[in-house]
Scaffold this motif. Structure first.
Motif, short mmCIF file in Angstrom:
data_model
loop_
_atom_site.label_atom_id
_atom_site.label_comp_id
_atom_site.label_asym_id
_atom_site.label_seq_id
_atom_site.Cartn_x
_atom_site.Cartn_y
_atom_site.Cartn_z
N THR A 64 0.83 -1.21 0.00
CA THR A 64 0.00 0.00 0.00
C THR A 64 0.86 1.26 0.00
O THR A 64 0.50 2.27 -0.62
CB THR A 64 -0.93 0.00 1.22
OG1 THR A 64 -1.61 -1.26 1.30
CG2 THR A 64 -1.96 1.11 1.11
N ARG A 67 1.84 2.14 -3.52
CA ARG A 67 0.75 2.79 -4.25
C ARG A 67 0.61 4.25 -3.83
O ARG A 67 0.41 5.15 -4.66
CB ARG A 67 -0.56 2.06 -3.97
CG ARG A 67 -0.63 0.64 -4.53
CD ARG A 67 -1.94 0.00 -4.11
NE ARG A 67 -2.07 -1.38 -4.58
CZ ARG A 67 -3.05 -2.20 -4.22
NH1 ARG A 67 -3.99 -1.76 -3.39
NH2 ARG A 67 -3.09 -3.43 -4.67
N ALA A 68 0.70 4.50 -2.53
CA ALA A 68 0.53 5.86 -2.02
C ALA A 68 1.64 6.79 -2.52
O ALA A 68 1.40 7.97 -2.76
CB ALA A 68 0.51 5.84 -0.49
N GLN A 73 -1.57 10.00 -2.41
CA GLN A 73 -2.81 10.01 -1.66
C GLN A 73 -2.72 9.10 -0.42
O GLN A 73 -2.23 7.98 -0.50
CB GLN A 73 -3.97 9.54 -2.54
CG GLN A 73 -4.23 10.43 -3.74
CD GLN A 73 -4.56 11.85 -3.34
OE1 GLN A 73 -5.40 12.09 -2.47
NE2 GLN A 73 -3.88 12.81 -3.96
N ARG A 75 -4.00 6.62 2.68
CA ARG A 75 -4.91 5.48 2.69
C ARG A 75 -5.05 4.91 4.10
O ARG A 75 -4.12 5.01 4.90
CB ARG A 75 -4.40 4.37 1.76
CG ARG A 75 -4.49 4.69 0.27
CD ARG A 75 -3.62 3.75 -0.53
NE ARG A 75 -3.86 3.81 -1.96
CZ ARG A 75 -3.39 4.74 -2.77
NH1 ARG A 75 -2.65 5.71 -2.28
NH2 ARG A 75 -3.65 4.71 -4.07
N LYS A 76 -6.20 4.31 4.35
CA LYS A 76 -6.40 3.56 5.59
C LYS A 76 -6.60 2.10 5.23
O LYS A 76 -7.37 1.78 4.31
CB LYS A 76 -7.61 4.08 6.37
CG LYS A 76 -7.79 3.38 7.72
CD LYS A 76 -8.79 4.10 8.60
CE LYS A 76 -10.22 3.86 8.16
NZ LYS A 76 -11.20 4.39 9.15
N ILE A 77 -5.89 1.23 5.92
CA ILE A 77 -6.02 -0.20 5.62
C ILE A 77 -6.35 -0.98 6.89
O ILE A 77 -6.06 -0.53 8.01
CB ILE A 77 -4.74 -0.78 4.97
CG1 ILE A 77 -3.56 -0.76 5.96
CG2 ILE A 77 -4.39 -0.02 3.71
CD1 ILE A 77 -2.34 -1.48 5.44
N ASP A 89 -11.79 -3.44 -1.34
CA ASP A 89 -11.96 -2.00 -1.17
C ASP A 89 -13.33 -1.75 -0.56
O ASP A 89 -14.36 -1.95 -1.22
CB ASP A 89 -11.82 -1.29 -2.52
CG ASP A 89 -11.78 0.22 -2.37
OD1 ASP A 89 -12.06 0.73 -1.26
OD2 ASP A 89 -11.46 0.91 -3.36
N ASP A 92 -14.01 3.44 2.58
CA ASP A 92 -13.16 4.26 3.45
C ASP A 92 -11.95 3.50 3.96
O ASP A 92 -11.08 4.09 4.61
CB ASP A 92 -13.97 4.78 4.64
CG ASP A 92 -14.49 3.66 5.52
OD1 ASP A 92 -14.65 2.53 5.01
OD2 ASP A 92 -14.75 3.92 6.72
N LEU A 94 -9.21 -0.06 2.98
CA LEU A 94 -8.81 -1.17 2.14
C LEU A 94 -8.49 -2.34 3.06
O LEU A 94 -7.61 -2.23 3.93
CB LEU A 94 -7.58 -0.79 1.31
CG LEU A 94 -7.11 -1.77 0.24
CD1 LEU A 94 -8.19 -1.98 -0.83
CD2 LEU A 94 -5.82 -1.26 -0.42
N ASP A 111 0.34 7.64 5.37
CA ASP A 111 0.39 9.05 4.94
C ASP A 111 1.67 9.29 4.15
O ASP A 111 2.77 9.34 4.72
CB ASP A 111 0.36 9.96 6.17
CG ASP A 111 0.22 11.43 5.80
OD1 ASP A 111 -0.10 11.71 4.63
OD2 ASP A 111 0.42 12.29 6.68
#
Length: 347
Positions: A64, A67-68, A73, A75-77, A89, A92, A94, A111
């Motif tokens: 992840t 990807r960020a 962007q 992300r919250k996983i 997915d 809000d 992943l 972040d």
């Protein structure tokens, strides 16, 4: 392992302008080795500095993070027990399945921290100087390219290159995502060639539509890639009724920020129409270019644009050229005509 190692590593990476992601454990349901509040700095090559849990969680985190760092962007996983390692997915969050026997559930926030983007300003004009002073205020590093430029004249710039020759610009400046050509009558064509040599994602030319149409056609005539030329945005800037150099610089910087945040820059209709005409058979070039609409602007208005001389004379002498995409171009499709927009340009 020092759980606070991430602080030192974050400072080191940021000082070196290297991208990384700060990963924070938001919640943890036992049994997990990571606890709420644990943090780590994670790089694209998979290095983890700090603590966010054991080996079961790390593959999903690294995947992840990569990807960020590509799109910038956050992300919250969620990583939870599952017989399968599939990801889902949920809008809000992943969710990753974790087949490890330890069990437990982790929620983490990823972040990305990206290095400062560089704006290269070509030219030593009032608008160029205003841009150089304003750009660092929105988090941009600034490089200046201008023949005979003196560093003392650009105290806010990180780099000042006193030559706009293509060879010098290509070798002395690293890749830059955004370039604004604000030569305003002094070495315009040379400045545009230097800007194209950097293969930026976004390229703006501070100029009237009439002047841009003639100069960009000349670029193609001189052998520049038509598809790269077609992506030069001219007139530059958002329409805010700008009149002073500082206001014009603000309007142009608004476009740069928009592109930085993911809005793809579009070339003015006159430029796109000219580039599209060059790809047609020679006998149809003159009619296509002569009838192409020209965007109105505060630099000349619709009346002045209507009286602009045709660029067909030079276009008809251009041999068919291959449309080769520049390496760092944003768009992958062939240039198409877009609605004209007016702009204050200062050209």
């Amino acid at each position: 392992m020092n759980r606070n190692e991430w602080i030192t590593q974050a400072a080191r990476l940021q000082s070196a302008d290297q991208p990384f992601a700060l990963v924070t454990v938001l919640s943890a349901q036992a049994p997990t080795s990571g606890k709420a509040g644990d943090k780590a700095v994670v790089t694209a090559d998979g290095q983890i500095h700090g603590w966010i849990g054991g080996g079961c969680a790390q593959p999903a985190v690294i995947k992840t993070v990569r990807r960020a760092l590509l799109d910038g962007q956050p992300r919250k996983i969620r990583i939870s027990p599952s017989d399968e390692s599939a990801e889902r997915d949920l809008g809000d969050v992943l969710e990753f399945g974790m087949a490890c026997h330890s069990g437990g559930t982790l929620e983490l926030f990823i972040d990305p921290v990206m290095p400062s983007a560089t704006l290269t300003v070509v030219g030593d004009s009032p608008v160029a100087r205003a841009l150089v002073a304003l750009a660092p205020r929105v988090g941009l590093r600034v490089a200046v390219v201008a023949q005979g430029a003196v560093s003392a004249d650009f105290p806010d710039a990180d780099t000042v290159l006193a030559s706009d020759e293509v060879s010098a610009v290509s070798t002395q400046l690293s890749s830059t995502p955004f370039v604004v050509v604000a030569t305003q009558g002094r070495r315009d064509l040379q400045g545009l060639k230097a800007a194209l040599a950097l293969q930026p994602q976004g390229l703006w030319f501070v100029s009237s539509a009439k002047k841009a149409s003639v100069l960009l056609s000349s670029l193609v005539t001189s052998g520049e890639d038509p598809s790269a030329v077609a992506r030069i945005v001219a007139p530059a800037g958002e329409f805010i009724g700008a009149q002073t150099p500082e206001e014009i610089a603000l309007s142009v910087l608004t476009s740069v920020v928009a592109a930085r945040r993911g809005r793809e820059p579009q070339a003015a209709v006159a430029v796109s129409a000219t580039a599209a005409a060059l790809a047609k058979p020679a006998d149809s070039v003159q009619a296509s270019v002569a009838t192409a609409p020209v965007a109105s602007s505060c630099c000349g208005g619709a009346k002045k644009a209507a009286s602009a001389p045709s660029v067909a004379a030079s276009a008809t002498n251009i041999a068919p050229l291959m449309n080769v995409e520049p390496a760092a171009a944003l768009a992958t499709a062939a240039p198409v005509a877009v609605p004209a927009k007016s702009s204050c340009c200062g050209g």
